[in-house]
Write a protein that holds these residues in place. Structure first.
Motif, PDB file in Angstrom:
ATOM      1  N   VAL A  80       6.528  -5.119  13.507  1.00 30.09           N
ATOM      2  CA  VAL A  80       6.724  -5.254  12.057  1.00 30.09           C
ATOM      3  C   VAL A  80       5.572  -6.032  11.435  1.00 30.09           C
ATOM      4  N   TYR A  81       5.158  -7.117  12.091  1.00 33.42           N
ATOM      5  CA  TYR A  81       4.086  -7.924  11.509  1.00 33.42           C
ATOM      6  C   TYR A  81       2.720  -7.231  11.640  1.00 33.42           C
ATOM      7  N   ASN A  83       2.391  -3.953  11.461  1.00 39.38           N
ATOM      8  CA  ASN A  83       2.446  -2.978  10.362  1.00 39.38           C
ATOM      9  C   ASN A  83       2.211  -3.665   9.018  1.00 39.38           C
ATOM     10  N   SER A  84       2.715  -4.877   8.892  1.00 41.00           N
ATOM     11  CA  SER A  84       2.538  -5.631   7.646  1.00 41.00           C
ATOM     12  C   SER A  84       1.069  -5.965   7.431  1.00 41.00           C
ATOM     13  N   ALA A  87      -0.557  -2.935   6.230  1.00 43.60           N
ATOM     14  CA  ALA A  87      -0.231  -2.720   4.816  1.00 43.60           C
ATOM     15  C   ALA A  87      -1.077  -3.628   3.929  1.00 43.60           C
ATOM     16  N   LEU A  88      -1.292  -4.855   4.379  1.00 44.62           N
ATOM     17  CA  LEU A  88      -2.118  -5.789   3.610  1.00 44.62           C
ATOM     18  C   LEU A  88      -3.571  -5.306   3.565  1.00 44.62           C
ATOM     19  N   ALA A  91      -3.769  -2.395   1.250  1.00 45.93           N
ATOM     20  CA  ALA A  91      -3.638  -2.868  -0.135  1.00 45.93           C
ATOM     21  C   ALA A  91      -4.923  -3.540  -0.601  1.00 45.93           C
ATOM     22  N   LEU A 160       3.790 -13.294   5.987  1.00 39.76           N
ATOM     23  CA  LEU A 160       4.908 -13.168   5.050  1.00 39.76           C
ATOM     24  C   LEU A 160       4.514 -13.719   3.678  1.00 39.76           C
ATOM     25  N   LEU A 163       2.156 -11.273   2.090  1.00 45.94           N
ATOM     26  CA  LEU A 163       2.881 -10.079   1.613  1.00 45.94           C
ATOM     27  C   LEU A 163       3.519 -10.348   0.257  1.00 45.94           C
ATOM     28  N   ASN A 164       4.159 -11.500   0.147  1.00 45.28           N
ATOM     29  CA  ASN A 164       4.822 -11.850  -1.111  1.00 45.28           C
ATOM     30  C   ASN A 164       3.796 -11.984  -2.241  1.00 45.28           C
ATOM     31  N   TYR A 166       0.735 -10.549  -2.359  1.00 44.46           N
ATOM     32  CA  TYR A 166       0.198  -9.213  -2.638  1.00 44.46           C
ATOM     33  C   TYR A 166       1.217  -8.410  -3.455  1.00 44.46           C
ATOM     34  N   TYR A 167       2.492  -8.535  -3.047  1.00 47.82           N
ATOM     35  CA  TYR A 167       3.542  -7.769  -3.730  1.00 47.82           C
ATOM     36  C   TYR A 167       3.599  -8.181  -5.205  1.00 47.82           C
ATOM     37  N   PHE A 170       0.448  -6.806  -7.018  1.00 47.13           N
ATOM     38  CA  PHE A 170       0.480  -5.374  -7.328  1.00 47.13           C
ATOM     39  C   PHE A 170       1.578  -5.033  -8.318  1.00 47.13           C
ATOM     40  N   SER A 171       2.735  -5.696  -8.176  1.00 48.39           N
ATOM     41  CA  SER A 171       3.876  -5.316  -9.011  1.00 48.39           C
ATOM     42  C   SER A 171       3.729  -5.829 -10.455  1.00 48.39           C
ATOM     43  N   THR A 174      -1.645  -5.989 -11.238  1.00 46.47           N
ATOM     44  CA  THR A 174      -2.347  -4.704 -11.102  1.00 46.47           C
ATOM     45  C   THR A 174      -1.721  -3.643 -12.015  1.00 46.47           C
TER      46      THR A 174
END
Lengths: 182, 143
Positions: A80-81, A83-84, A87-88, A91, A160, A163-164, A166-167, A170-171, A174
């Motif tokens: 999971v990490y 893959n994270s 994803a980072l 991104a 983690l 991710l928060n 970046y999220y 982007f949300s 961006t």
């Protein structure tokens, strides 16, 4: 006189011997009772020992299951990490593309200031101040992106947190910039 | 197109956050369940160990009680044996005393016989009887 005394003594002997017989019976009964009690106690202890052994086996089994579960969860966690992190990274590529594209389009930074010279006159045709306000927003956006992409990603906790961040980037940031730019 | 791509990566980040949250939930659930099972069985072991100690203590207590009773019975038996020995000794002493008395009487009778042939003396069942009076020191003697 002797006969009477003799009879009396014989009678006493009989009485005492009867007492002895009773004492013998008691001793015999106690010995038997002792053995019965030992047998009963032994059986009860055997049963309890077997139950304890069974419970101990259950504990061993549960501990093994726990070790296996922890191992599986560790593998899942690593996946999971990993893959994270991917994803980072993806991104980051996208955010850099957005920054480059908007900068080239609007000439915000010194590096790309002259790349839009051919059509810059048309960008602020309606409102020069609106264009400048937007360029200022882009400068803040670029700065925020610079800060965000510098976040460490070595540990799970750092990933983690990144991710928060970046999220959120982007949300909100961006999404807002893209809507205003295009 | 950029908006669309941005949306995909946005979903990728959200997916990663969801995966981590889901993993943490799974970890907690699995480990909690196993820990509860371990705790339950450990309590069973504790209860069984206490039961074992109780059975051992109770058995030992009862054995001690029986041992005490047996010890008392043995003492009583020993005392009885001693009493029997003492009574037997008394009986033997009595028999010896009786024999001695008889011997003494027989000696006396023999003396009487040797001195007074005409005297009639009988010894029957430990009783010495003379049909005449005067010479025999006792007319009736009983043992």
């Amino acid at each position: 006189m002797y006969e009477r005394q003799s009879e009396a003594l014989q009678e006493k002997i009989k009485q005492v011997e009867t007492s002895q017989d009773i004492a013998d019976l008691g001793i015999s009964g106690n010995e038997s009772g002792t053995q019965d009690l030992k047998n009963l106690t032994s059986e009860q202890l055997k049963t309890i020992d077997a139950q304890i052994a069974e419970a101990q086996t259950q504990i061993d089994t549960l501990n093994t299951q726990k070790e296996n579960t922890l191992s599986i969860l560790k593998q899942k966690e690593d996946d999971v990490y990993q893959n994270s992190k991917t994803a980072l990274q993806n991104a980051t590529i996208l955010a850099n593309s957005i920054v480059d594209l908007t900068d080239e389009l609007l000439g915000v930074t010194d590096q790309n200031r002259h790349k839009n010279d051919d059509y810059e006159m048309y960008l602020g045709a309606k409102s020069t101040s609106q264009l400048e306000t937007h360029k200022e927003s882009l400068r803040r956006y670029y700065q925020k992106w610079n800060d965000t992409q510098k976040l460490p990603t070595s540990t799970h906790e750092e990933i983690l947190q990144a991710l928060n961040a970046y999220y959120a980037f982007f949300s909100t940031d961006t999404k807002d910039i893209l809507q205003k730019t295009y | 197109m950029i908006l669309s791509v941005s949306g995909n990566y946005f979903l990728g980040l959200k997916g990663s956050l969801d995966s981590i949250a889901s993993l943490e939930k799974e970890k907690k659930s699995s480990i909690d369940s196993l820990d509860k099972g371990l705790e339950r069985v450990a309590k069973q072991v504790e209860t069984l160990t206490q039961s074992k100690a109780q059975v051992e203590a109770m058995g030992q207590g009862q054995l001690t009680e029986i041992d005490t009773k047996t010890s008392i019975a043995h003492k009583q038996k020993d005392q009885s044996s001693q009493a029997v020995d003492e009574i037997k000794a008394s009986l033997k002493a009595l028999q010896e005393q009786k024999a001695s008395s008889l011997q003494e009487i027989e000696t006396q009778i023999s003396q009487i016989k040797s001195g007074q042939d005409s005297s009639l003396v009988m010894i029957e069942n430990g009783s010495v009887t003379s049909l005449i009076s005067g010479i025999v020191t006792k007319k009736y003697a009983s043992l």
